[in-house]
Enzyme design. Structure first.
Site, PDB file in Angstrom:
ATOM      1  N   ILE A   1      85.038  75.193  -5.138  1.00  0.00           N
ATOM      2  CA  ILE A   1      85.058  76.268  -6.117  1.00  0.00           C
ATOM      3  C   ILE A   1      83.881  76.132  -7.078  1.00  0.00           C
ATOM      4  O   ILE A   1      83.344  75.037  -7.257  1.00  0.00           O
ATOM      5  CB  ILE A   1      86.410  76.265  -6.893  1.00  0.00           C
ATOM      6  CG1 ILE A   1      86.544  77.503  -7.790  1.00  0.00           C
ATOM      7  CG2 ILE A   1      86.594  74.984  -7.689  1.00  0.00           C
ATOM      8  CD1 ILE A   1      87.934  77.703  -8.368  1.00  0.00           C
ATOM      9  N   CYS A   2      83.473  77.256  -7.655  1.00  0.00           N
ATOM     10  CA  CYS A   2      82.485  77.300  -8.737  1.00  0.00           C
ATOM     11  C   CYS A   2      81.099  76.865  -8.244  1.00  0.00           C
ATOM     12  O   CYS A   2      80.531  77.478  -7.353  1.00  0.00           O
ATOM     13  CB  CYS A   2      82.978  76.459  -9.911  1.00  0.00           C
ATOM     14  SG  CYS A   2      82.127  76.762 -11.473  1.00  0.00           S
ATOM     15  N   ALA A   3      80.542  75.783  -8.791  1.00  0.00           N
ATOM     16  CA  ALA A   3      79.201  75.339  -8.392  1.00  0.00           C
ATOM     17  C   ALA A   3      79.205  74.601  -7.057  1.00  0.00           C
ATOM     18  O   ALA A   3      78.176  74.519  -6.383  1.00  0.00           O
ATOM     19  CB  ALA A   3      78.610  74.433  -9.473  1.00  0.00           C
TER      20      ALA A   3
END
Length: 434
Positions: free
Chosen positions: A352-354
């Site tokens: 998730i995310c970066a």
């Protein structure tokens, strides 16, 4: 970093007319110094916030509140009501506080916010030092707040909700009616008190606290990068391509690596929800120590180091985001090799995310797959055709966008292992959906 050190900011004030009459001749400062003084005079002090935690505190509620307020620039002190800094929060999560609550008695806070969880809320209520701090906060007309069980169990028991509208976790509503006007709002503001319902409403609660401290503009500035959903309470959806069954023999067994700089909301929400679903979650530190300092300075304690965790086999490996954490993951040859073996065995993995952009993409772990990531990182993905989706499941891969999509991300994993019905039941228990 052990304790968070903080200092009191004293706002500059203008001299009153009478004091100006008593002043000697004005001092002519050089232009540079005069400019520096004017900036210092106009600078607004950081808002001071206390977030007490206890054994049995709901970790998701504590961490989201701390994280979001620190994103707004608040000086947040996480204080343990126990005899030690490290508390055993719910669902096997260990959080290290910045201070003991007894060290905070003489500090003036702009806001005190109580997370919920049981028996955490009871442990907060039974802390005499915290009770006196809270009663003084109310008597002085300063902001205070609580979520989940704590409005009824703590604030209500202390008599701090008399004549006020308040909400709490559904199963505590009857208890709340004896101490407040109970309402079913996801977030309720009345006077200087903000209350909310449960884990699934905590991000809205935290953003509401930012608005009370700093105003609507700052709340919008903070909530944007969180990638929060606009239709709070509605049933969540995931985008799935190339459906396949995610199998497990006993558990399932899930590895969640964490590192210095990991996004604490993404890590804790994922761990919390998967453990609620009765998955066997191993939290492994990628660094040299079990304790890690997450991206918003929350201190979390892993179950074991990655070297030990790598000896086990997993039905899923899932990476939280956070820029520093994702970079640490990418630099860990052991973790990257584990992910590659998982992919080669057609075992489920996710990020998730970066982390999809900084860990999976450069190591060939998104080849031939549709994925999403944090909006500012999506330009690093070679295939950007599905980046606008909040959660993307492509066969054995699951990816998502950011802190505000983490509940959907974790629920998607629950759905893949246990079915849609189980995931929805969990979402309702957490008051994430109606």
């Amino acid at each position: 970093m052990a304790l968070l050190h903080f200092c009191h900011s004293i706002p500059q004030s203008f001299l009153s007319p009478s004091s100006r009459l008593l002043s000697p001749k004005p001092i002519r400062l050089p232009l540079r110094n005069r400019f520096s003084f004017s900036v210092a005079a106009m600078a607004s002090p950081s808002k001071k916030v206390l977030v007490p935690i206890a054994n049995g505190t709901e970790p998701l509620e504590a961490v989201i509140t701390i994280d979001v307020l620190r994103r707004a620039g608040a000086d947040v002190t996480v204080a343990s009501v126990e005899k030690q800094l490290c508390i055993d929060a719910g669902h096997g999560v260990k959080i290290v506080a910045d201070a003991l609550v007894s060290d905070c008695q003489d500090t003036v806070f702009d806001l005190i916010a109580l997370p919920g969880g049981m028996p955490g809320a009871t442990n907060l209520k039974n802390c005499g030092v915290l009770e006196s701090i809270m009663k003084k906060q109310a008597a002085d007309g300063r902001l205070y707040a609580a979520v989940c069980a704590s409005p009824a169990v703590a604030l209500g028991s202390w008599g701090l909700l008399k004549g006020l509208k308040a909400t709490c976790y559904p199963s505590f509503m009857e208890q709340l009616t004896s101490s407040a006007t109970a309402v079913e709002s996801r977030v309720q503001l009345d006077g200087n008190v903000v209350t909310s319902r449960g884990p699934g409403t905590t991000m809205e609660f935290a953003v509401a606290l930012v608005e009370q401290l700093y105003g609507k503009e700052k709340a919008n500035e903070v909530s944007g990068p969180l990638v929060m959903c606009s239709n709070h309470g509605d049933e969540y959806t995931i985008t799935e391509l190339n459906p396949m069954e995610w199998k497990f023999s006993n558990g399932p067994q899930i590895l969640v690596p964490i590192a210095d700089g990991s996004e604490e909301m993404e890590a804790v929400i994922t761990i919390d929800i998967l453990r609620r679903a009765k998955a066997n979650v191993v939290v492994a530190s990628v660094g040299d120590n079990l304790e890690i300092l997450a991206s918003r300075k929350v201190k979390l304690v892993a179950d074991m180091l990655l070297d030990e965790a790598a000896r086990l086999s997993y039905d899923l490996i899932v990476l939280p985001g956070g820029l520093g954490g994702a970079q640490a993951f990418a630099n860990s040859e052991k973790l990257v090799n584990l992910l590659k073996k998982q992919m080669e065995a057609k075992g489920p993995y996710g990020a998730i995310c970066a982390s999809p952009a900084l860990v999976l993409e450069p190591n060939g772990l998104l080849k031939g797959k549709k994925a999403t990531a944090f909006p500012a990182m999506c330009n690093k993905l070679s295939d950007r055709s599905f980046i606008e989706n909040r959660v993307v499941v492509d066969g054995n891969l699951v990816t998502s966008r950011g802190p505000g999509t983490t509940m959907e991300f974790a629920l998607a994993i629950v759905e893949k292992f246990f079915g849609r019905q189980k995931a929805l039941e969990l979402a309702k228990v957490m008051v994430f959906v109606r």
